[in-house]
Design a protein around this motif. Sequence first.
Motif, mmCIF file in Angstrom:
data_model
loop_
_atom_site.group_PDB
_atom_site.id
_atom_site.type_symbol
_atom_site.label_atom_id
_atom_site.label_comp_id
_atom_site.label_asym_id
_atom_site.label_seq_id
_atom_site.Cartn_x
_atom_site.Cartn_y
_atom_site.Cartn_z
ATOM 1 N N PRO A 164 -22.765 3.975 19.880
ATOM 2 C CA PRO A 164 -21.903 3.540 20.989
ATOM 3 C C PRO A 164 -20.527 4.192 20.927
ATOM 4 O O PRO A 164 -19.920 4.286 19.862
ATOM 5 N N GLY A 165 -20.089 4.668 22.060
ATOM 6 C CA GLY A 165 -18.771 5.285 22.142
ATOM 7 C C GLY A 165 -18.691 6.710 21.641
ATOM 8 O O GLY A 165 -17.597 7.267 21.525
ATOM 9 N N GLN A 166 -19.852 7.316 21.336
ATOM 10 C CA GLN A 166 -19.842 8.664 20.775
ATOM 11 C C GLN A 166 -20.062 9.766 21.806
ATOM 12 O O GLN A 166 -20.137 10.936 21.447
ATOM 13 N N ARG A 167 -20.165 9.389 23.070
ATOM 14 C CA ARG A 167 -20.299 10.407 24.119
ATOM 15 C C ARG A 167 -18.912 10.916 24.503
ATOM 16 O O ARG A 167 -18.307 10.469 25.467
ATOM 17 N N LEU A 168 -18.454 11.866 23.746
ATOM 18 C CA LEU A 168 -17.118 12.423 23.939
ATOM 19 C C LEU A 168 -17.199 13.834 24.496
ATOM 20 O O LEU A 168 -18.195 14.545 24.273
ATOM 21 N N PRO A 169 -16.171 14.278 25.207
ATOM 22 C CA PRO A 169 -16.133 15.689 25.617
ATOM 23 C C PRO A 169 -16.197 16.582 24.378
ATOM 24 O O PRO A 169 -15.720 16.197 23.303
ATOM 25 N N PRO A 170 -16.781 17.763 24.491
ATOM 26 C CA PRO A 170 -16.975 18.630 23.310
ATOM 27 C C PRO A 170 -15.691 19.034 22.621
ATOM 28 O O PRO A 170 -15.712 19.415 21.449
ATOM 29 N N ASN A 171 -14.555 18.984 23.326
ATOM 30 C CA ASN A 171 -13.296 19.415 22.703
ATOM 31 C C ASN A 171 -12.493 18.250 22.120
ATOM 32 O O ASN A 171 -11.388 18.461 21.619
ATOM 33 N N VAL A 172 -13.028 17.041 22.166
ATOM 34 C CA VAL A 172 -12.346 15.876 21.601
ATOM 35 C C VAL A 172 -12.967 15.546 20.243
ATOM 36 O O VAL A 172 -14.182 15.304 20.160
ATOM 37 N N PRO A 173 -12.185 15.539 19.172
ATOM 38 C CA PRO A 173 -12.767 15.290 17.849
ATOM 39 C C PRO A 173 -13.260 13.854 17.702
ATOM 40 O O PRO A 173 -12.696 12.924 18.274
ATOM 41 N N ARG A 174 -14.329 13.699 16.926
ATOM 42 C CA ARG A 174 -14.822 12.362 16.620
ATOM 43 C C ARG A 174 -13.889 11.696 15.607
ATOM 44 O O ARG A 174 -13.080 12.358 14.953
ATOM 45 N N GLN A 175 -14.046 10.379 15.477
ATOM 46 C CA GLN A 175 -13.208 9.640 14.539
ATOM 47 C C GLN A 175 -13.535 10.053 13.111
ATOM 48 O O GLN A 175 -14.611 10.556 12.825
ATOM 49 N N ALA A 176 -12.578 9.831 12.222
ATOM 50 C CA ALA A 176 -12.823 10.088 10.800
ATOM 51 C C ALA A 176 -13.931 9.162 10.307
ATOM 52 O O ALA A 176 -14.048 8.025 10.762
#
Length: 428
Positions: free
Chosen positions: A313-325
Amino acid sequence: MVLITGLPPEIIHNILTFVDPADLVWIPRVCTSFHYSVAQNKSLFKHVYLGYFDTPENHDIDFEHILKDWVRLQVVCRRKGVENKKHELSFVYDTVTELLKHATPNGPRASAYATHPLSRNATLLAQLFSDYENQHAFLGRSFLYERARAELPVSESFSSPPKDEHQKSAKLHCLYGVPLLYAQRGSHETRSGKMSPFACSRVYDIRQYNERTKWGPFMDDDTDRVDWERVEAIMLVLGANLKRLGLSESPICKSFLDTPFAGVWPQSYTAHPINREESDPLDLQDPYGVTGTWLRVVCFLDYCDFFAFNFGPGQRLPPNVPRQAIDVDEVTRLILMKIHVVKIEPAGPENGQALPVVHFKGVSKSLDDSWDENANSDLRGTVRLTRDGEVRWTSFSVFSGEERWRSESVQVGGVKSAKGVLGNWFDT
């Protein structure tokens, strides 16, 4: 009494060969006589260089230029305050890489366990970068560190293409070789100061890998240019895991994880001499030194953690936005690889042309978890140059004749460097 300026030119020349490089720069300003003794005196600058640095294989280099850059590098690194020096990153990068390029390829081993020789160039650089401010200003300037230190806006995304200063800092850090596992001084005792969660975020984000990156540590532009920020993140992940397991104190790891600039120059790997009567003729033609038994360290996430990190959940991010640590336990496996050269062919048009493509085969055996069906395999692969002259290793793990795993890696330090190879493994 005879003044020094009244001595014969050859005696003045001999005296000046013993001065420090910094002195050689300002001595011409003392008087006209000294100016003419030093200016355009290539032989003098060569003598001073050889008395201070490693003896390079190629003497057809600009000794005066390198000495003056070294003096300027010292001045830059001695400035107080990160803000007063960090704008010199490009100059520092050029000077450090030039000095490492001319480090000695032979000589006595650095230690009983080291696989590289002593180097005055590397020792001098290590002394400069023992200062925390220099590490912060030049080795910790990639996107990864700026993000960890909260120096970027929350909305800041990966740059496309990556910023030049980020790439240069990351490569300098890889050449320095000792993973800076905390974001800044004073953060060693705080969980938020650890760099490994941010490195894991970069390494295990599958959006970073596709056909254009060759599923490895290369730029997302369908070239074979190395993405040094990704290599830096891999180094941090490996370093953190080896340290967590206490393996960083083992002799074979300690000489690299705790020794700055250890063997990060071409031809630095020191092995037992090849018996030319018993060795395969292909080994004698191989410029990369492929044949041998090598230690491989593999890290990976538990599949459930890996899946949740990329698809939860919440991991559909734009490709240029880094994921959380991400700070979860990883698996670390030690593997022995025994490989040998089977074929050498000319470089193709997509490769660097200075050296051929070397093909190898061999076997892989895990030192732990031998019960795992993926632990042991046959191996095949290639070593070649990228168009930028970096050394690219590709390997395939073969089970019952079928390729199962592949890896793409880059050799830190150049051809036959002792530093080792960093990259990604995958099943695509």
